[in-house]
Design a protein around this motif. Structure first.
Motif, PDB file in Angstrom:
ATOM      1  N   LYS A   1       0.830  -1.196   0.000  1.00  0.00           N
ATOM      2  CA  LYS A   1       0.000   0.000   0.000  1.00  0.00           C
ATOM      3  C   LYS A   1       0.867   1.249   0.000  1.00  0.00           C
ATOM      4  O   LYS A   1       1.757   1.405   0.828  1.00  0.00           O
ATOM      5  CB  LYS A   1      -0.915  -0.003   1.231  1.00  0.00           C
ATOM      6  N   GLY A   2       0.592   2.155  -0.939  1.00  0.00           N
ATOM      7  CA  GLY A   2       1.357   3.383  -1.073  1.00  0.00           C
ATOM      8  C   GLY A   2       2.433   3.338  -2.131  1.00  0.00           C
ATOM      9  O   GLY A   2       3.019   4.378  -2.456  1.00  0.00           O
ATOM     10  N   SER A   3       2.707   2.167  -2.687  1.00  0.00           N
ATOM     11  CA  SER A   3       3.736   2.044  -3.720  1.00  0.00           C
ATOM     12  C   SER A   3       3.167   2.423  -5.093  1.00  0.00           C
ATOM     13  O   SER A   3       1.963   2.560  -5.281  1.00  0.00           O
ATOM     14  CB  SER A   3       4.284   0.619  -3.755  1.00  0.00           C
ATOM     15  N   ASN A   4       4.077   2.579  -6.069  1.00  0.00           N
ATOM     16  CA  ASN A   4       3.643   2.913  -7.430  1.00  0.00           C
ATOM     17  C   ASN A   4       2.823   1.784  -8.042  1.00  0.00           C
ATOM     18  O   ASN A   4       1.845   2.022  -8.760  1.00  0.00           O
ATOM     19  CB  ASN A   4       4.857   3.212  -8.303  1.00  0.00           C
ATOM     20  N   ASN A   5       3.229   0.539  -7.771  1.00  0.00           N
ATOM     21  CA  ASN A   5       2.457  -0.598  -8.278  1.00  0.00           C
ATOM     22  C   ASN A   5       1.059  -0.631  -7.678  1.00  0.00           C
ATOM     23  O   ASN A   5       0.091  -1.032  -8.342  1.00  0.00           O
ATOM     24  CB  ASN A   5       3.183  -1.910  -7.961  1.00  0.00           C
TER      25      ASN A   5
END
Length: 326
Positions: A225-229
């Motif tokens: 959660k919060g990543s680019n993916n």
């Protein structure tokens, strides 16, 4: 009578930043005004008459966005209060969330501040924005307001509200002896049963895309959660939901348009769709049919043509009456 046209717009990077600020300021002002109203009522048992101008000194960033958008925030909050006192079942106004609430704002036409051309629209603070104008608007229509919204998939839309002065056959009385009448009864499978043979496509668009949607949601649950993916996969899930919604909306518009053109009077059963979706675990099937939305579309399209929609009371024993002897 008012009519709205829904067009997609393509803002540039600078305009996207300003739109994000406008969405955030409208949400912030709504929550702040609602919070102050609640506190004032708890302290004095009186209704606070607050306006956006009261907050601009304490929060200077509100001056960066369109003032008419902030004025509409006040109108929407007052309307929510009136709806609550008119019918408590609607519920008390709720605070808006940054992640769950719909990102939109409304601005009004004042002294030609909004202009519409073939492939672009001029909005306050934003200047000209590219727009996909796929329908022609009659020149005699008068533009009243514009609502800018952003979908979870990242697409931007402009809803143009026009005042329509002409109505077809509104003054004429229907001749029920020669009128073509259609009866519609709700059905769990296939959305509805019609009194006449009507060819329609197979519905259940959510069921058709359920497997693909579940696959995309599983991928989202595995992302950090919060990543680019995570944000990239979240957009894919939103696109799946958007496609299902557009398929259902397209089908309902075409079916309601065909019936409004063919029949003079349409009788429907006034069923509480929300209550039906909450009983016996039928929520997915009831919502996938879109029967409630279909009734709304059919009603206003019949009204435009001077025709009539009859709502039969939900407790009327229509299923037990013989069609021959009554």
């Amino acid at each position: 009578m008012n009519i709205a046209y829904h067009f997609r717009i393509y803002p540039n990077r600078e305009q996207e930043v300003l739109l994000a600020k406008t969405f955030g300021c409208c949400r912030f002002l709504y929550n702040q005004m609602l919070n102050d109203k609640i506190r004032e009522y708890e302290a004095t048992k009186k209704m606070l008459r607050n306006t956006p101008a009261m907050y601009k000194k304490a929060y200077p960033f509100l001056k960066e966005v369109d003032s008419l958008a902030l004025a509409n925030v006040q109108m929407h909050l007052e309307k929510a209060y009136k709806n609550f006192f008119r019918d408590p079942k609607i519920g008390f106004p709720k605070f808006k969330s940054k992640h769950r609430s719909r990102k939109s704002y409304t601005t009004n036409v004042v002294n030609g501040n909004i202009q519409v051309e073939d492939h672009q629209i001029k909005l306050p603070k934003l200047k000209w924005i590219r727009m996909k104008k796929h329908r022609d608007i009659p020149e005699k229509y008068c533009l009243k307001s514009v609502t800018i919204s952003m979908e979870p998939s990242g697409k931007y839309y402009a809803s143009l509200l026009y005042e329509k002065t002409d109505c077809e056959n509104q003054a004429e009385e229907l001749d029920y002896e020669d009128a073509k009448i259609l009866g519609i009864d709700y059905a769990m499978h296939g959305m509805a049963v019609f009194s006449e043979d009507i060819q329609k496509e197979n519905e259940g668009y959510f069921r058709k895309s359920e497997e693909r949607l579940a696959r995309e949601q599983r991928k989202l649950s595995h992302c950090v959660k919060g990543s680019n993916n995570y944000y990239r996969q979240k957009k894919r899930v939103a696109l799946c939901h958007e496609k299902i919604r557009n398929q259902r909306k397209d089908f309902l518009h075409k079916l309601s348009h065909e019936m409004a053109e063919t029949y003079d009077v349409v009788a429907v059963e006034d069923i509480d769709m929300k209550a039906m979706s909450q009983c016996m675990h039928f929520g997915k099937s009831v919502m996938d049919n879109g029967y409630g939305k279909f009734r709304e579309l059919l009603e206003y399209k019949l009204t435009w043509r001077g025709k009539k929609l009859v709502r039969v009371d939900r407790f009327f024993p229509s299923s037990k009456k013989c069609c021959k002897c009554g």
